[in-house]
Design a protein around this motif. Structure first.
Motif, mmCIF file in Angstrom:
data_model
loop_
_atom_site.group_PDB
_atom_site.id
_atom_site.type_symbol
_atom_site.label_atom_id
_atom_site.label_comp_id
_atom_site.label_asym_id
_atom_site.label_seq_id
_atom_site.Cartn_x
_atom_site.Cartn_y
_atom_site.Cartn_z
ATOM 1 N N ASP A 146 2.364 -5.419 -0.334
ATOM 2 C CA ASP A 146 1.245 -4.470 -0.447
ATOM 3 C C ASP A 146 1.471 -3.388 -1.514
ATOM 4 O O ASP A 146 0.578 -3.135 -2.334
ATOM 5 C CB ASP A 146 0.973 -3.841 0.916
ATOM 6 N N LYS A 205 0.874 -4.672 -5.080
ATOM 7 C CA LYS A 205 -0.529 -4.842 -5.460
ATOM 8 C C LYS A 205 -1.213 -3.495 -5.678
ATOM 9 O O LYS A 205 -1.983 -3.323 -6.626
ATOM 10 C CB LYS A 205 -1.265 -5.623 -4.375
ATOM 11 N N ARG A 206 -0.896 -2.528 -4.811
ATOM 12 C CA ARG A 206 -1.572 -1.236 -4.891
ATOM 13 C C ARG A 206 -1.032 -0.346 -6.013
ATOM 14 O O ARG A 206 -1.805 0.329 -6.702
ATOM 15 C CB ARG A 206 -1.425 -0.488 -3.563
ATOM 16 N N LYS A 232 -0.115 -2.936 -9.433
ATOM 17 C CA LYS A 232 -1.294 -3.730 -9.801
ATOM 18 C C LYS A 232 -0.940 -5.182 -10.133
ATOM 19 O O LYS A 232 -1.583 -5.806 -10.978
ATOM 20 C CB LYS A 232 -2.032 -3.097 -10.991
ATOM 21 N N LEU A 233 0.083 -5.718 -9.471
ATOM 22 C CA LEU A 233 0.447 -7.121 -9.700
ATOM 23 C C LEU A 233 -0.579 -8.039 -9.053
ATOM 24 O O LEU A 233 -1.055 -7.788 -7.942
ATOM 25 C CB LEU A 233 1.830 -7.408 -9.121
ATOM 26 N N ARG A 234 -0.886 -9.113 -9.736
ATOM 27 C CA ARG A 234 -1.853 -10.079 -9.228
ATOM 28 C C ARG A 234 -1.304 -11.511 -9.208
ATOM 29 O O ARG A 234 -1.764 -12.341 -8.451
ATOM 30 C CB ARG A 234 -3.129 -10.040 -10.084
ATOM 31 N N ASN A 235 -0.307 -11.771 -10.048
ATOM 32 C CA ASN A 235 0.260 -13.113 -10.119
ATOM 33 C C ASN A 235 1.071 -13.410 -8.860
ATOM 34 O O ASN A 235 2.017 -12.691 -8.530
ATOM 35 C CB ASN A 235 1.147 -13.238 -11.363
ATOM 36 N N ALA A 236 0.698 -14.474 -8.141
ATOM 37 C CA ALA A 236 1.327 -14.785 -6.855
ATOM 38 C C ALA A 236 2.825 -15.066 -6.992
ATOM 39 O O ALA A 236 3.623 -14.678 -6.129
ATOM 40 C CB ALA A 236 0.626 -15.980 -6.216
ATOM 41 N N ILE A 287 4.710 -11.746 -7.518
ATOM 42 C CA ILE A 287 4.755 -10.995 -6.258
ATOM 43 C C ILE A 287 5.790 -11.604 -5.315
ATOM 44 O O ILE A 287 6.612 -10.897 -4.728
ATOM 45 C CB ILE A 287 3.360 -10.974 -5.602
#
Length: 320
Positions: free
Chosen positions: A116, A119-120, A123-127, A130
């Protein structure tokens, strides 16, 4: 030299509902606090002294009434708390909360909990990115890979504590604020978590602010100690110097209260009297004078300032 964290004249005052007009509770009152890069500072004092409010202020969970907080020389109080949440600076200060059970979302699996902040805040989006960071953080805190897909209620207290630490370090903060992170754990588990925290600081180069009631733990983990009483800092010193030669009467009483079979039968400092009210206290009166065994008329008319005593030790007492 610029400190990692430099809080200057920090105050937090709360209006008192139902009290006299203009009454304010002085939760934190004019506090200065410096933490150097790589340093572990202990923050100690009784319940109600302002430790938890200091944690919330330094972590920018609430806005100060007055004062400034500088992180690596940048003023993080230049924006409001709500604006700071979306700031890149947010990830540089993280908190490990007191009760791991209460601070974890019961509907999140461990993986989601640790991911969490990525992402917050980052700002990572690549699975794949992460997942790599989540499993690295889990590895660093000694959390087996198979537990990462479980829910908090399926974990032991020690495992939940490790999840809370992993969530905090996954964004690679510069400062980790530890708010009594072992107080809700069994004694045997406390020792394991404390060793883990010491190892993480050495491996990752973070600075710690360690908040605790347990002075023995502070002595083991910290290099410098800040003592608070009713919203004020009353003493600051290197840890061994503080324990060997405390200069403020309140610090002496705190240290004397540590259980020690070797001191059985010895006379210990007693704190009689009632604490001063933190609601609109007289600015010209020492906050501790109503309980102090050596208080004088001067203490009732002049607020002692925190002054340097040598060797990095300071105390706010006329008789230090």
């Amino acid at each position: 030299m610029t400190a990692l964290l430099d809080a200057q004249n920090l105050s937090k005052l709360y209006p008192v509902k139902g009290g006299a007009k203009g009454s304010l509770l002085h939760a934190v009152d004019g506090v200065d606090l410096r933490i150097e890069a790589g340093e572990c500072v202990g923050l100690v004092g009784e319940s109600g002294c302002g430790k938890s409010t200091m944690v919330r202020l330094l972590a920018r969970l609430i806005d100060p009434t007055s004062g400034r907080i500088f992180l690596d020389g940048g003023d993080v109080t230049a924006v409001t708390q709500s604006q700071f949440v979306a700031s890149p600076e947010r990830g540089r200060i993280q908190v490990v909360f007191q009760d791991p059970t209460e601070s974890l979302n019961p509907s999140f699996r461990v993986f989601q909990t640790i991911a969490d902040p990525l992402k917050r805040l980052l700002k990572l989006r690549n699975a794949d990115d992460i997942a790599a960071k989540v499993y690295r953080a889990a590895m660093l805190v000694g959390l087996p890979r198979e537990l990462v897909q479980r829910y908090p209620h399926q974990l032991s207290g020690g495992q939940r504590a490790r999840v809370g630490i992993a969530r905090a370090i996954v964004v690679e903060p510069r400062l980790l604020i530890l708010d009594e992170p072992t107080s809700a754990l069994d004694v045997s588990v406390q020792a394991v978590i404390l060793r883990l925290l010491a190892d993480l600081r050495a491996r990752l180069g973070m600075s710690y602010l360690f908040v605790s009631h347990d002075l023995n733990v502070v002595r083991l983990l910290c290099s410098r100690v800040v003592v608070m009483y009713l919203g004020k800092v009353v003493e600051v010193a290197p840890v061994e110097q503080l324990f060997a030669n405390p200069r403020h009467p309140y610090t002496k009483a705190l240290i004397a209260s540590i259980p020690d079979p070797a001191r059985r039968g010895e006379a210990r400092p007693r704190l009689d009297g009632n604490p001063t009210s933190p609601i609109s206290p007289n600015p010209n009166v020492c906050r501790f004078q109503s309980r102090c065994p050596i208080a004088s008329a001067e203490c009732r008319t002049i607020m002692p300032e925190l002054r340097e005593l040598g060797g990095g030790q300071s105390a706010a007492c006329h008789f230090a």
